[in-house]
Design an enzyme around this catalytic site. Structure first.
Site, PDB file in Angstrom:
ATOM      1  N   THR A  29       0.810  -1.220   0.000  1.00  0.00           N
ATOM      2  CA  THR A  29       0.000   0.000   0.000  1.00  0.00           C
ATOM      3  C   THR A  29       0.840   1.265   0.000  1.00  0.00           C
ATOM      4  O   THR A  29       0.346   2.348  -0.304  1.00  0.00           O
ATOM      5  CB  THR A  29      -0.921   0.034   1.243  1.00  0.00           C
ATOM      6  OG1 THR A  29      -0.111   0.036   2.432  1.00  0.00           O
ATOM      7  CG2 THR A  29      -1.849  -1.172   1.250  1.00  0.00           C
ATOM      8  N   CYS A  33       2.556   3.029   9.508  1.00  0.00           N
ATOM      9  CA  CYS A  33       1.581   3.153  10.587  1.00  0.00           C
ATOM     10  C   CYS A  33       2.249   3.031  11.946  1.00  0.00           C
ATOM     11  O   CYS A  33       3.407   2.622  12.055  1.00  0.00           O
ATOM     12  CB  CYS A  33       0.509   2.059  10.485  1.00  0.00           C
ATOM     13  SG  CYS A  33      -0.364   1.983   8.904  1.00  0.00           S
ATOM     14  N   CYS A  37      -2.381   0.694  14.945  1.00  0.00           N
ATOM     15  CA  CYS A  37      -3.274   1.075  13.851  1.00  0.00           C
ATOM     16  C   CYS A  37      -4.472   0.116  13.787  1.00  0.00           C
ATOM     17  O   CYS A  37      -4.294  -1.110  13.795  1.00  0.00           O
ATOM     18  CB  CYS A  37      -2.533   1.069  12.528  1.00  0.00           C
ATOM     19  SG  CYS A  37      -3.562   1.600  11.125  1.00  0.00           S
ATOM     20  N   ARG A  62       4.226   6.834   2.874  1.00  0.00           N
ATOM     21  CA  ARG A  62       3.461   7.979   3.344  1.00  0.00           C
ATOM     22  C   ARG A  62       2.717   7.626   4.624  1.00  0.00           C
ATOM     23  O   ARG A  62       2.473   6.451   4.912  1.00  0.00           O
ATOM     24  CB  ARG A  62       2.471   8.449   2.277  1.00  0.00           C
ATOM     25  CG  ARG A  62       1.428   7.410   1.900  1.00  0.00           C
ATOM     26  CD  ARG A  62       0.432   7.972   0.882  1.00  0.00           C
ATOM     27  NE  ARG A  62      -0.501   6.963   0.428  1.00  0.00           N
ATOM     28  CZ  ARG A  62      -1.597   6.598   1.085  1.00  0.00           C
ATOM     29  NH1 ARG A  62      -1.864   7.160   2.250  1.00  0.00           N
ATOM     30  NH2 ARG A  62      -2.405   5.685   0.596  1.00  0.00           N
ATOM     31  N   CYS A  64      -0.111   6.995   7.323  1.00  0.00           N
ATOM     32  CA  CYS A  64      -1.474   6.465   7.323  1.00  0.00           C
ATOM     33  C   CYS A  64      -2.438   7.566   7.766  1.00  0.00           C
ATOM     34  O   CYS A  64      -2.215   8.224   8.790  1.00  0.00           O
ATOM     35  CB  CYS A  64      -1.564   5.269   8.269  1.00  0.00           C
ATOM     36  SG  CYS A  64      -3.230   4.608   8.485  1.00  0.00           S
ATOM     37  N   CYS A  67      -4.432   6.202  11.331  1.00  0.00           N
ATOM     38  CA  CYS A  67      -3.826   6.173  12.671  1.00  0.00           C
ATOM     39  C   CYS A  67      -2.889   7.348  12.939  1.00  0.00           C
ATOM     40  O   CYS A  67      -2.424   7.523  14.062  1.00  0.00           O
ATOM     41  CB  CYS A  67      -3.085   4.858  12.898  1.00  0.00           C
ATOM     42  SG  CYS A  67      -1.555   4.676  11.936  1.00  0.00           S
TER      43      CYS A  67
END
Length: 580
Positions: A29, A33, A37, A62, A64, A67
Site C-alpha cells: 500500500t 503506521c 493502527c 506515506r 497512514c 492512525c
C-alpha cells in the site's frame, strides 16, 4: 523490542504500548503506521519495520491517514539515553536544526556534522535533516487542520524554506496537496474558523487576545477555546491529578496560574520562546477520583478499553515559527513521552515500591517548560511568591494582561546585575555566558557537576535540576559510568527510572519532603524513612548551599487526603500555606 517477529506480534495485537517505539510500513500500500493502527493487519511478508517516522518517509512511505503515526508520543528511550544520538534527537525535537542547521546541531553536541549524520542514520535510519523534515511536516499538518492561516504564511511558520519544498513534502508524506489535507480535516475547518474569529492572525496575535473574556478566579471556560487547539498525546495510564497538584503548588503568580477545581483544572503559563512569546493552556483530563489496584498490577490500557490518551492544549503565539518548540516544552513539562509500562515493570519488582506503583499507575516526573527559569527559581528558594516578586521587578510585561498572567519570567541575562542574592547572580551569569547550558541536548553529568560547583547551588539542587530541567529519569540511582558520577545515589535496581521512584516515595511520605536520597537515607522495608546526615533543604544549608529555604518544589511531596465519602481532596501541600 529488537526482534522483528516480536514487533509483528505487537502489530497483530495492536499494542499501543509500542506507539512511538517503532513504526511499520506495508509495501503493497506504500503507507506506514503506528503499531496500534486499527486497520486490518497486513501479512508478515509485506511488512517492514522502521525505528523512526523519518526513516519510513525516507524509504518512500506515506503516513497512514487513519492512525496518524506522526502524532504518537515520542520514544521514552531518548529521555533515558545520554549518548550522542539521544542528545541529538532531543535537540532536533527542540528545533535546533531549523534554527541553526546541521552545523549548529553538531557544534552543540561537540562532534562533526559527518559524525552526527553517520550515527543518527545508523540507529534511526535517517539523518538530522530528515528527522527535522518529519517534524516540520507534522507541524504543517497541525496548522493546516487547526488554523485559517494562508498556506504561504503557514509554510514558513512550519519551518520550510520555500513554498515548493513545503508542497513537495506534504504530497510525499500525506499523499495530497495542502488544500486537500485541510479540506479532509472535517471539523478542523470549523476549528480554524473559530480560531480566526477569536483574534486576527489565527493564533499569531498579541498574547492575551482571546483569553480576556475569562474570569480571573472562576473555572476555565472550555466551550470556546482560543489559540491553536492541540492534543498532546501520551501512552498508557496518566496520573493527571498528581501532576496538576505538583504544578499548582509551584505556580509563580504572573507567569503561571491554575483555574478550576480539582479534576477540571486548566494550567496556564507564559512562554519565552526563540522568536517571540506565547501563552499556553493545558486542561486536566476528567477521570475517576479514586483508582483501584488491578488484579495483576499495572496492565495495558487496551485490556481496560483504553489506549492512552491526550491532554487538550491551546497555544497563543506571537510568532508561529515557535509552535514546535512550544509543544516540545509542554511535552517535557508534563512528561508525556514517558513509558509507564517500563517504569512499572522495573519499580514494581521492588517490594517497597510495588504497592505505590499499583496505587498510582502512570505517575510522572514533571520536567520544565523553561529550564533556565526553573534553575533561577530553585536557587532563589522560598515559596513561589519570592519568584513572583522577581518577575514583577525584572520580567517583561505582556502587551495586555491575560487574567493572572502578566509577565514573562526574566531571562538570565537580565538578572546578572539585579538586586538578588549572590548565588542567583552567579547562576545567571553562568547561564548567560554559556558556562552552564540547560538545553535539551546538554551533557547531563557535566552540567550537574558544573551546577554543583557554583557557589550557593550545591549537589542537592544540582541533582534536582538534572531531574527536572534536563529531564533525566535516572536521577536518584547509584552512579554508574564516569559520565554520570555526579548523580545522587540510590538503589541500583531502580535504574533507569529513579526519578519516578523518588516521586512515589515523596508522595507516600516514605522519603522526607525536600530530600534527595543518599545511600544511608533509603526508606526501610517497613516504609519508615531512615534519617541521614544530609540536612533537608528546609532544615539548613549543606556545604556550598545558600542558607535560605529551598523552593518548596524541590524534592518534597505529601500524600493526598480523602474525606469520609471517599472523594479525593487536594493534597495537603497543594492548599497549605507556602512559607519556606
Amino acid at each position: 523490542m529488537r526482534d522483528d517477529e516480536a514487533r509483528y506480534e505487537a502489530v497483530t495485537s495492536r499494542d499501543a504500548r509500542f506507539d512511538g517505539e517503532f513504526f511499520f510500513a506495508v509495501v503493497t500500500t506504500g503507507i506506514y503506521c503506528r503499531p496500534s493502527c486499527p486497520a486490518v493487519t497486513p501479512k508478515r511478508v509485506n511488512v517492514r519495520f522502521f525505528p523512526s517516522a523519518a526513516a519510513a518517509q525516507a524509504a518512500g512511505f506515506r503516513a497512514c491517514r487513519r492512525c496518524r503515526p506522526d502524532a504518537v508520543p515520542g520514544s521514552a528511550e531518548w529521555n533515558v539515553r545520554a549518548d550522542l544520538v539521544g542528545r541529538a534527537v532531543r535537540l532536533i525535537g527542540d528545533g535546533v536544526v531549523d534554527r541553526e542547521g546541521v552545523g549548529g546541531l553538531a557544534r552543540r553536541l561537540g562532534y562533526s556534522p559527518r559524525q552526527v549524520q553517520r550515527q543518527l542514520t545508523a540507529e534511526l535510519g535517517a539523518g538530522p535533516v530528515a528527522l527535522a523534515r518529519a517534524r516540520r511536516a507534522h507541524t504543517a499538518r497541525v496548522l493546516l487542520q487547526t488554523t485559517a492561516l494562508p498556506v504561504t504564511e503557514l509554510a514558513f511558520a512550519a519551518g520550510f524554506a520555500s513554498i515548493r519544498q513545503f508542497n513537495d513534502t506534504i504530497r510525499e508524506i500525506y499523499a495530497g496537496t495542502p488544500s486537500e489535507l485541510r479540506a479532509a480535516a472535517g471539523n478542523g475547518g470549523a476549528v480554524a474558523r473559530r480560531t480566526a474569529a477569536a483574534a486576527p492572525g489565527a493564533g499569531a496575535g498579541r498574547p492575551g487576545d482571546g483569553f480576556a473574556d475569562r474570569s480571573a478566579g472562576g473555572s476555565a471556560d472550555r466551550s470556546a477555546p482560543a489559540g491553536i487547539p492541540l492534543r498532546l498525546a501520551y501512552r498508557g495510564p496518566y496520573a493527571a491529578a498528581e501532576i496538576f497538584d505538583f504544578l499548582q503548588l509551584r505556580a509563580v503568580p504572573g507567569v503561571e496560574e491554575i483555574r478550576g477545581t480539582r479534576g477540571e483544572r486548566t494550567y496556564r503559563r507564559t512562554l519565552r520562546l526563540t522568536h517571540g512569546s506565547g501563552i499556553a493552556e493545558v486542561d486536566e483530563p476528567a477521570g475517576p477520583r479514586r483508582r483501584r489496584r488491578p488484579p495483576a498490577g499495572l496492565v495495558c490500557p487496551a485490556a481496560r478499553g483504553t489506549d492512552g490518551g491526550w491532554l487538550e492544549c491551546r497555544l497563543r503565539l506571537t510568532d508561529l515559527r515557535d509552535l514546535s518548540t512550544a509543544v516540545q516544552r509542554l511535552r517535557r513539562l508534563f512528561d508525556l513521552d514517558a513509558d509507564p509500562y517500563a517504569v512499572a515493570e522495573r519499580l514494581g519488582a521492588d517490594p517497597l515500591l510495588d504497592p505505590l506503583v499499583a496505587e498510582r499507575p502512570g505517575l510522572r516526573s514533571p520536567g520544565a517548560a523553561d529550564p533556565e527559569e526553573l534553575a533561577v527559581r530553585t536557587v532563589l528558594g522560598g515559596p513561589p511568591e519570592h519568584a513572583a516578586a522577581l518577575v514583577r521587578k525584572y520580567g517583561k510585561p505582556l502587551d495586555a494582561a491575560d487574567g493572572g498572567l502578566t509577565h514573562l519570567f526574566p531571562a538570565p541575562g537580565n538578572l546578572t546585575g539585579a538586586e538578588v542574592a549572590e548565588p542567583v547572580r552567579t547562576l545567571c551569569t553562568a547561564l548567560a555566558d554559556g558556562t552552564v547550558t540547560l538545553d535539551a541536548g546538554a551533557d547531563r553529568g557535566a552540567t550537574e557537576r558544573a551546577l554543583a560547583a557554583l557557589p550557593g547551588v550545591g549537589p542537592r539542587a544540582a541533582a534536582y535540576l538534572r531531574m527536572r530541567a534536563l529531564g533525566d529519569p535516572d536521577v536518584g540511582t547509584t552512579p554508574g559510568s564516569d559520565q554520570e558520577q555526579g548523580a545522587m545515589a540510590g538503589p541500583a535496581a531502580w535504574r533507569p527510572w529513579g526519578a519516578y521512584a523518588l516521586h512515589h516515595l515523596w508522595r507516600a511520605g516514605l522519603l522526607p519532603a525536600g530530600e534527595m536520597p543518599v545511600p544511608d537515607g533509603t526508606p526501610r522495608p517497613d516504609g519508615t524513612p531512615i534519617p541521614n546526615g544530609t540536612p533537608r533543604p528546609d532544615e539548613g544549608p549543606g556545604a556550598g548551599e545558600p542558607s535560605g529555604p529551598r523552593e518548596p518544589s524541590g524534592p518534597g511531596e505529601m500524600p493526598g487526603a480523602e474525606d469520609a465519602s471517599g472523594a479525593a481532596e487536594p493534597p495537603t501541600y497543594a492548599t497549605a500555606g507556602r512559607a519556606g
